[in-house]
Design a protein around this motif. Structure first.
Motif, PDB file in Angstrom:
ATOM      1  N   LEU A  59       5.281   7.014   9.869  1.00  0.00           N
ATOM      2  CA  LEU A  59       4.147   7.143   9.170  1.00  0.00           C
ATOM      3  C   LEU A  59       3.433   6.023   8.799  1.00  0.00           C
ATOM      4  O   LEU A  59       2.046   5.701   8.697  1.00  0.00           O
ATOM      5  N   ALA A  60       4.351   4.946   8.329  1.00  0.00           N
ATOM      6  CA  ALA A  60       3.668   3.638   7.770  1.00  0.00           C
ATOM      7  C   ALA A  60       3.167   2.832   8.971  1.00  0.00           C
ATOM      8  O   ALA A  60       2.032   2.100   8.946  1.00  0.00           O
ATOM      9  N   ASN A  78      13.970  15.436  -5.924  1.00  0.00           N
ATOM     10  CA  ASN A  78      12.848  14.264  -5.973  1.00  0.00           C
ATOM     11  C   ASN A  78      12.081  14.188  -4.784  1.00  0.00           C
ATOM     12  O   ASN A  78      12.223  14.884  -3.991  1.00  0.00           O
ATOM     13  N   ARG A  79      11.251  13.158  -4.760  1.00  0.00           N
ATOM     14  CA  ARG A  79      10.316  12.563  -3.661  1.00  0.00           C
ATOM     15  C   ARG A  79      11.076  11.284  -3.311  1.00  0.00           C
ATOM     16  O   ARG A  79      11.770  10.758  -3.785  1.00  0.00           O
ATOM     17  N   VAL A  80      10.408  11.200  -2.086  1.00  0.00           N
ATOM     18  CA  VAL A  80      10.705   9.525  -1.454  1.00  0.00           C
ATOM     19  C   VAL A  80       9.205   9.248  -1.031  1.00  0.00           C
ATOM     20  O   VAL A  80       8.654   9.906  -0.396  1.00  0.00           O
ATOM     21  N   HIS A  81       9.035   8.096  -1.634  1.00  0.00           N
ATOM     22  CA  HIS A  81       7.846   7.453  -1.595  1.00  0.00           C
ATOM     23  C   HIS A  81       7.846   6.263  -0.499  1.00  0.00           C
ATOM     24  O   HIS A  81       8.516   5.542  -0.515  1.00  0.00           O
ATOM     25  N   THR A  82       6.668   6.165   0.492  1.00  0.00           N
ATOM     26  CA  THR A  82       6.841   5.237   1.497  1.00  0.00           C
ATOM     27  C   THR A  82       5.711   4.121   1.101  1.00  0.00           C
ATOM     28  O   THR A  82       4.391   4.486   1.006  1.00  0.00           O
ATOM     29  N   VAL A  83       5.921   2.740   0.981  1.00  0.00           N
ATOM     30  CA  VAL A  83       5.016   1.814   0.759  1.00  0.00           C
ATOM     31  C   VAL A  83       5.033   1.006   1.949  1.00  0.00           C
ATOM     32  O   VAL A  83       6.039   0.706   2.504  1.00  0.00           O
ATOM     33  N   LEU A  84       3.824   0.627   2.494  1.00  0.00           N
ATOM     34  CA  LEU A  84       3.603  -0.411   3.545  1.00  0.00           C
ATOM     35  C   LEU A  84       3.443  -1.788   2.948  1.00  0.00           C
ATOM     36  O   LEU A  84       2.610  -1.911   2.118  1.00  0.00           O
ATOM     37  N   ALA A  85       4.323  -2.698   3.306  1.00  0.00           N
ATOM     38  CA  ALA A  85       4.053  -3.931   3.154  1.00  0.00           C
ATOM     39  C   ALA A  85       3.526  -5.035   3.985  1.00  0.00           C
ATOM     40  O   ALA A  85       4.207  -5.011   5.184  1.00  0.00           O
ATOM     41  N   LEU A  86       2.381  -5.560   4.024  1.00  0.00           N
ATOM     42  CA  LEU A  86       2.059  -6.376   5.030  1.00  0.00           C
ATOM     43  C   LEU A  86       1.953  -7.894   4.714  1.00  0.00           C
ATOM     44  O   LEU A  86       1.771  -8.266   3.380  1.00  0.00           O
ATOM     45  N   ARG A 108      -0.048   0.526  14.215  1.00  0.00           N
ATOM     46  CA  ARG A 108       0.903  -0.189  14.956  1.00  0.00           C
ATOM     47  C   ARG A 108       1.468   0.999  15.996  1.00  0.00           C
ATOM     48  O   ARG A 108       2.015   0.441  17.186  1.00  0.00           O
ATOM     49  N   VAL A 109       1.443   2.127  15.784  1.00  0.00           N
ATOM     50  CA  VAL A 109       2.064   3.112  16.783  1.00  0.00           C
ATOM     51  C   VAL A 109       0.955   4.328  16.532  1.00  0.00           C
ATOM     52  O   VAL A 109       0.110   4.747  15.684  1.00  0.00           O
ATOM     53  N   THR A 110       0.727   4.943  17.804  1.00  0.00           N
ATOM     54  CA  THR A 110      -0.032   6.334  17.477  1.00  0.00           C
ATOM     55  C   THR A 110       0.792   7.613  18.253  1.00  0.00           C
ATOM     56  O   THR A 110       1.666   7.460  19.006  1.00  0.00           O
ATOM     57  N   PHE A 111       0.597   8.731  17.613  1.00  0.00           N
ATOM     58  CA  PHE A 111       1.276   9.855  18.136  1.00  0.00           C
ATOM     59  C   PHE A 111       0.628  11.140  17.706  1.00  0.00           C
ATOM     60  O   PHE A 111      -0.705  10.873  17.051  1.00  0.00           O
ATOM     61  N   ARG A 152       0.872  -1.404   0.022  1.00  0.00           N
ATOM     62  CA  ARG A 152       0.049   0.125   0.140  1.00  0.00           C
ATOM     63  C   ARG A 152       0.823   1.359  -0.011  1.00  0.00           C
ATOM     64  O   ARG A 152       1.919   1.340   0.702  1.00  0.00           O
ATOM     65  N   ARG A 153       0.519   2.133  -0.677  1.00  0.00           N
ATOM     66  CA  ARG A 153       1.107   3.611  -0.863  1.00  0.00           C
ATOM     67  C   ARG A 153       0.812   4.353   0.454  1.00  0.00           C
ATOM     68  O   ARG A 153      -0.424   4.213   0.657  1.00  0.00           O
ATOM     69  N   VAL A 154       1.654   4.889   1.230  1.00  0.00           N
ATOM     70  CA  VAL A 154       1.322   5.546   2.364  1.00  0.00           C
ATOM     71  C   VAL A 154       1.480   7.004   2.320  1.00  0.00           C
ATOM     72  O   VAL A 154       0.531   7.756   2.438  1.00  0.00           O
ATOM     73  N   VAL A 155       2.710   7.557   1.756  1.00  0.00           N
ATOM     74  CA  VAL A 155       2.758   9.079   1.556  1.00  0.00           C
ATOM     75  C   VAL A 155       3.928   9.199   0.593  1.00  0.00           C
ATOM     76  O   VAL A 155       4.857   8.458   0.527  1.00  0.00           O
ATOM     77  N   SER A 156       4.007  10.500   0.150  1.00  0.00           N
ATOM     78  CA  SER A 156       5.011  10.855  -0.582  1.00  0.00           C
ATOM     79  C   SER A 156       5.880  12.205  -0.113  1.00  0.00           C
ATOM     80  O   SER A 156       5.035  13.003   0.271  1.00  0.00           O
ATOM     81  N   LEU A 157       6.940  12.210   0.398  1.00  0.00           N
ATOM     82  CA  LEU A 157       7.442  13.478   0.768  1.00  0.00           C
ATOM     83  C   LEU A 157       8.692  13.826  -0.078  1.00  0.00           C
ATOM     84  O   LEU A 157       9.221  13.268  -0.684  1.00  0.00           O
ATOM     85  N   ARG A 158       9.434  15.165   0.485  1.00  0.00           N
ATOM     86  CA  ARG A 158      10.477  15.516  -0.272  1.00  0.00           C
ATOM     87  C   ARG A 158      11.747  15.111   0.850  1.00  0.00           C
ATOM     88  O   ARG A 158      11.521  15.903   1.970  1.00  0.00           O
ATOM     89  N   PRO A 159      12.977  14.592   0.348  1.00  0.00           N
ATOM     90  CA  PRO A 159      13.721  14.488   1.131  1.00  0.00           C
ATOM     91  C   PRO A 159      14.543  15.746   1.748  1.00  0.00           C
ATOM     92  O   PRO A 159      15.024  15.980   2.902  1.00  0.00           O
ATOM     93  N   ASN A 160      14.688  16.776   0.852  1.00  0.00           N
ATOM     94  CA  ASN A 160      15.220  18.107   1.078  1.00  0.00           C
ATOM     95  C   ASN A 160      14.799  19.025   0.079  1.00  0.00           C
ATOM     96  O   ASN A 160      15.695  19.082  -1.162  1.00  0.00           O
TER      97      ASN A 160
END
Length: 187
Positions: free
Chosen positions: A177-178, A123-131, A184-187, A109-117
């Protein structure tokens, strides 16, 4: 809206280009009239990080040498998105995960796309959650890669982050974020 305006680019030239990076030197004029010349822009392809959870609640992570730091680091599987990935972070994430770890997963699942700097990187860094991550084959390394796969209990990850065991800041953001998206975590 803040009313902030973009810089005006009066000239631009590529000063370095290879398969990993292009470095561009821009001549800019800020809205204040200040001249910023040169301003170096680093053009990278997009990156993907995979936060992979096994059914027994462990994270599939990599330990590998990072030359610029001169250290071995605990990191997320991931890497550079290829043109063959078609710009799809899930396709890229599944490919990188399989290559680096030899694992597959039941679901990506795609979670979020962020910019590293965003100050200097394009570029962007894309976070994928694998279950449902599980071993499916063998690792397939790129030139110079040597990766040890580690299974980290999810219950330990916040402690490992606080203790500095995960040094890469975009990996920390992806992990948090993932894991939040997976409940699994809350904040």
């Amino acid at each position: 809206m803040t009313g902030l305006k973009h810089w005006h680019v009066t000239a631009s030239k590529v000063v370095l280009a290879d398969r990993w990076i292009r470095v561009r030197a821009d001549s800019c004029i800020a809205p204040s009239g200040d001249v910023v010349d040169p301003f170096y822009v680093l053009e990278y392809s997009d990156w993907v990080h995979v936060v992979a959870l096994t059914d027994d609640d462990r994270l599939v992570m990599n330990r590998q040498y990072r030359h610029a730091a001169g250290e071995v680091h605990l990191e997320l599987p991931g890497g550079v998105m290829d043109t063959a990935d078609g710009g799809d972070p899930i396709v890229a994430g599944a490919r990188e995960f399989r290559e680096e770890t030899g694992y597959g997963a039941r679901e990506f699942r795609r979670v979020v796309s962020l910019r590293p700097n965003p100050a200097t990187h394009t570029n962007r860094v894309h976070t994928v959650l694998a279950l449902g991550a599980r071993p499916e084959g063998t690792q397939s390394f790129d030139n110079g890669e040597e990766i040890a796969v580690e299974l980290i209990p999810v219950a330990d990850v916040l402690r490992l982050i606080r203790e500095g065991e995960v040094q890469q800041s975009t990996h920390v953001a992806s992990l948090l974020l993932a894991l939040a998206a997976a409940g699994r975590v809350t904040f």
